[in-house]
Scaffold this motif. Structure first.
Motif, PDB file in Angstrom:
ATOM      1  N   ALA A 139       0.779  -1.133   0.164  1.00 52.07           N
ATOM      2  CA  ALA A 139      -0.017  -0.214  -0.007  1.00 52.07           C
ATOM      3  C   ALA A 139       1.080   1.032   0.735  1.00 52.07           C
ATOM      4  O   ALA A 139       2.344   1.146   0.673  1.00 52.07           O
ATOM      5  CB  ALA A 139      -1.403   0.502   1.394  1.00 52.07           C
ATOM      6  N   ALA A 140       0.618   2.345  -0.598  1.00 51.32           N
ATOM      7  CA  ALA A 140       0.758   3.797  -1.057  1.00 51.32           C
ATOM      8  C   ALA A 140      -0.375   5.040  -0.096  1.00 51.32           C
ATOM      9  O   ALA A 140      -1.000   4.601  -0.429  1.00 51.32           O
ATOM     10  CB  ALA A 140       1.562   4.456  -1.636  1.00 51.32           C
ATOM     11  N   VAL A 141       0.183   5.469   0.789  1.00 53.02           N
ATOM     12  CA  VAL A 141      -0.902   5.900   1.599  1.00 53.02           C
ATOM     13  C   VAL A 141      -0.040   7.748   1.410  1.00 53.02           C
ATOM     14  O   VAL A 141       0.897   7.888   2.403  1.00 53.02           O
ATOM     15  CB  VAL A 141      -0.963   5.656   2.690  1.00 53.02           C
ATOM     16  N   TRP A 142      -0.643   8.723   1.735  1.00 54.58           N
ATOM     17  CA  TRP A 142      -1.047  10.076   1.963  1.00 54.58           C
ATOM     18  C   TRP A 142      -1.590  10.410   2.848  1.00 54.58           C
ATOM     19  O   TRP A 142      -2.261  10.508   2.888  1.00 54.58           O
ATOM     20  CB  TRP A 142      -0.598  10.544   1.032  1.00 54.58           C
ATOM     21  N   LEU A 143      -1.127  11.327   3.809  1.00 59.75           N
ATOM     22  CA  LEU A 143      -1.862  11.486   4.743  1.00 59.75           C
ATOM     23  C   LEU A 143      -1.627  13.221   5.261  1.00 59.75           C
ATOM     24  O   LEU A 143      -0.594  13.621   5.291  1.00 59.75           O
ATOM     25  CB  LEU A 143      -1.371  10.702   6.370  1.00 59.75           C
ATOM     26  N   ASP A 144      -3.162  13.437   5.765  1.00 58.78           N
ATOM     27  CA  ASP A 144      -3.240  15.515   5.537  1.00 58.78           C
ATOM     28  C   ASP A 144      -2.879  15.589   6.703  1.00 58.78           C
ATOM     29  O   ASP A 144      -3.379  14.821   8.236  1.00 58.78           O
ATOM     30  CB  ASP A 144      -4.230  15.798   5.675  1.00 58.78           C
ATOM     31  N   GLN A 145      -1.950  15.821   7.271  1.00 62.20           N
ATOM     32  CA  GLN A 145      -0.583  15.878   8.418  1.00 62.20           C
ATOM     33  C   GLN A 145      -2.148  16.285   9.593  1.00 62.20           C
ATOM     34  O   GLN A 145      -2.356  16.149  11.083  1.00 62.20           O
ATOM     35  CB  GLN A 145       0.348  15.674   8.510  1.00 62.20           C
ATOM     36  N   ASP A 146      -2.230  17.489   8.923  1.00 65.20           N
ATOM     37  CA  ASP A 146      -3.410  18.783  10.074  1.00 65.20           C
ATOM     38  C   ASP A 146      -4.418  18.035  10.097  1.00 65.20           C
ATOM     39  O   ASP A 146      -5.390  18.203  10.654  1.00 65.20           O
ATOM     40  CB  ASP A 146      -3.409  19.804   9.081  1.00 65.20           C
ATOM     41  N   ALA A 147      -4.966  16.660   9.382  1.00 61.53           N
ATOM     42  CA  ALA A 147      -6.400  16.695   9.887  1.00 61.53           C
ATOM     43  C   ALA A 147      -6.378  15.126  10.565  1.00 61.53           C
ATOM     44  O   ALA A 147      -7.026  14.918  10.826  1.00 61.53           O
ATOM     45  CB  ALA A 147      -6.927  16.857   8.545  1.00 61.53           C
ATOM     46  N   SER A 170       7.255   5.717  10.760  1.00 62.01           N
ATOM     47  CA  SER A 170       6.738   6.915   9.778  1.00 62.01           C
ATOM     48  C   SER A 170       5.330   6.485  10.353  1.00 62.01           C
ATOM     49  O   SER A 170       4.613   5.408  10.126  1.00 62.01           O
ATOM     50  CB  SER A 170       6.757   7.126   9.034  1.00 62.01           C
ATOM     51  N   LEU A 171       4.407   7.670  10.717  1.00 59.06           N
ATOM     52  CA  LEU A 171       2.966   7.388  10.741  1.00 59.06           C
ATOM     53  C   LEU A 171       2.602   7.203   9.777  1.00 59.06           C
ATOM     54  O   LEU A 171       1.451   5.615   9.250  1.00 59.06           O
ATOM     55  CB  LEU A 171       2.314   8.456  11.009  1.00 59.06           C
ATOM     56  N   SER A 172       3.141   7.631   8.475  1.00 59.03           N
ATOM     57  CA  SER A 172       2.675   7.359   6.503  1.00 59.03           C
ATOM     58  C   SER A 172       2.713   6.071   6.639  1.00 59.03           C
ATOM     59  O   SER A 172       2.517   5.097   5.703  1.00 59.03           O
ATOM     60  CB  SER A 172       3.137   8.398   5.786  1.00 59.03           C
ATOM     61  N   ILE A 173       4.094   5.055   6.538  1.00 60.23           N
ATOM     62  CA  ILE A 173       4.209   4.087   6.495  1.00 60.23           C
ATOM     63  C   ILE A 173       3.897   2.964   7.612  1.00 60.23           C
ATOM     64  O   ILE A 173       3.104   1.774   7.241  1.00 60.23           O
ATOM     65  CB  ILE A 173       5.555   3.250   6.975  1.00 60.23           C
ATOM     66  N   ALA A 174       3.459   3.420   8.503  1.00 59.95           N
ATOM     67  CA  ALA A 174       2.440   2.736   9.815  1.00 59.95           C
ATOM     68  C   ALA A 174       0.984   2.075   9.488  1.00 59.95           C
ATOM     69  O   ALA A 174      -0.134   1.393   9.105  1.00 59.95           O
ATOM     70  CB  ALA A 174       2.072   3.336  10.552  1.00 59.95           C
ATOM     71  N   ALA A 175      -0.034   3.372   8.195  1.00 61.30           N
ATOM     72  CA  ALA A 175      -0.828   3.656   8.040  1.00 61.30           C
ATOM     73  C   ALA A 175      -0.550   2.523   6.949  1.00 61.30           C
ATOM     74  O   ALA A 175      -1.663   1.468   6.523  1.00 61.30           O
ATOM     75  CB  ALA A 175      -1.415   4.601   7.335  1.00 61.30           C
ATOM     76  N   ALA A 176       0.233   2.578   5.682  1.00 58.14           N
ATOM     77  CA  ALA A 176       0.213   1.323   4.183  1.00 58.14           C
ATOM     78  C   ALA A 176       0.769   0.027   4.739  1.00 58.14           C
ATOM     79  O   ALA A 176       0.191  -0.168   4.482  1.00 58.14           O
ATOM     80  CB  ALA A 176       1.886   2.139   3.536  1.00 58.14           C
ATOM     81  N   SER A 177       0.846  -0.053   5.752  1.00 55.60           N
ATOM     82  CA  SER A 177       1.275  -1.361   6.619  1.00 55.60           C
ATOM     83  C   SER A 177       0.152  -1.609   6.922  1.00 55.60           C
ATOM     84  O   SER A 177      -0.892  -2.815   6.278  1.00 55.60           O
ATOM     85  CB  SER A 177       2.186  -1.771   7.893  1.00 55.60           C
ATOM     86  N   ILE A 178      -0.806  -1.029   7.788  1.00 58.41           N
ATOM     87  CA  ILE A 178      -2.121  -2.008   8.128  1.00 58.41           C
ATOM     88  C   ILE A 178      -3.444  -1.816   6.943  1.00 58.41           C
ATOM     89  O   ILE A 178      -4.083  -2.732   7.028  1.00 58.41           O
ATOM     90  CB  ILE A 178      -3.099  -0.604   9.009  1.00 58.41           C
TER      91      ILE A 178
END
Length: 213
Positions: free
Chosen positions: A41-49, A148-156
């Motif tokens: 998975a590849a994930v972009w997160l809006d850090q402010d949201a 990394s939160l983005s990598i963690a999100a991708a792992s999930i």
């Protein structure tokens, strides 16, 4: 616990060229199982949201219960529906794993996940010590799903997707316990192979499967 430090560090390196760099996290699951695809998975997160309900919960998928992973996945999908996150999946099939080897197939799955994003990232944080082919600069991060939160999100996202696929495969190939073991070489899986033999979903390039044929 993971945070946005790596994303912010990489964005800072790019700010001379870009006002708001978009950094994605990329991870894969399913290198070790004896059956089924490898999924990335590849994930972009809006850090402010990022909602409070995810701060402190997003982590390496291996550290989370099935219930927690599915709950977090649902929250990430809800963020994506509000354009506060972007999620993309890619995978390499069993035939590709057997023809390429599992490392190359894992990198291919990552390449495909990034390619399915609706934009070209400005940079990517990649879990592990090797980079896949990317349309942007990349930085490998060892144990990145815990940093990394983005990598963690991708792992999930990748883990929940692959677990769902293995549960579906278990319906087509009962007796191996894939809905519980996700294709790993558990005692239940080994017993199923001994009783039922090898299926098209098994990775014949893996020694236990070769030796069982």
């Amino acid at each position: 616990m993971p945070d946005f430090s790596l994303e912010q560090e990489l964005a800072e390196d790019l700010r001379d060229l870009l006002k708001e760099p978009r950094i994605v996290g990329v991870d894969e699951v399913g290198r070790g199982p004896w059956a089924g695809p490898v999924v990335a998975a590849a994930v972009w997160l809006d850090q402010d949201a990022l909602p409070d309900s995810l701060w402190g919960r997003l982590d390496d998928s291996k550290k989370l219960s099935k219930h927690a992973r599915e709950d977090i996945c649902g929250q990430l999908q809800a963020l994506a529906s509000e354009d506060k996150a972007i999620l993309a999946l890619g995978q390499a099939e069993v035939a590709e794993i057997d023809s390429l080897n599992i490392l190359k197939a894992s990198l291919l799955a990552m390449t495909r996940a990034v390619a399915r994003l609706p934009f070209i990232p400005d940079a990517a944080l990649i879990d592990g010590n090797k980079l896949p082919d990317l349309p942007c600069p990349g930085r490998p991060v060892i144990k990145g799903d815990g940093r990394s939160l983005s990598i963690a999100a991708a792992s999930i996202i990748a883990k929940v997707s692959r677990d769902g696929q293995m549960a579906a495969l278990a319906q087509s190939h009962p007796g191996y316990g894939w809905e519980r073991n996700q294709g790993y070489g558990t005692a239940e899986h080994r017993a199923g192979i001994a009783q039922l033999g090898i299926t098209a979903a098994h990775r014949r390039s893996f020694r236990p499967i070769r030796e069982a044929e």
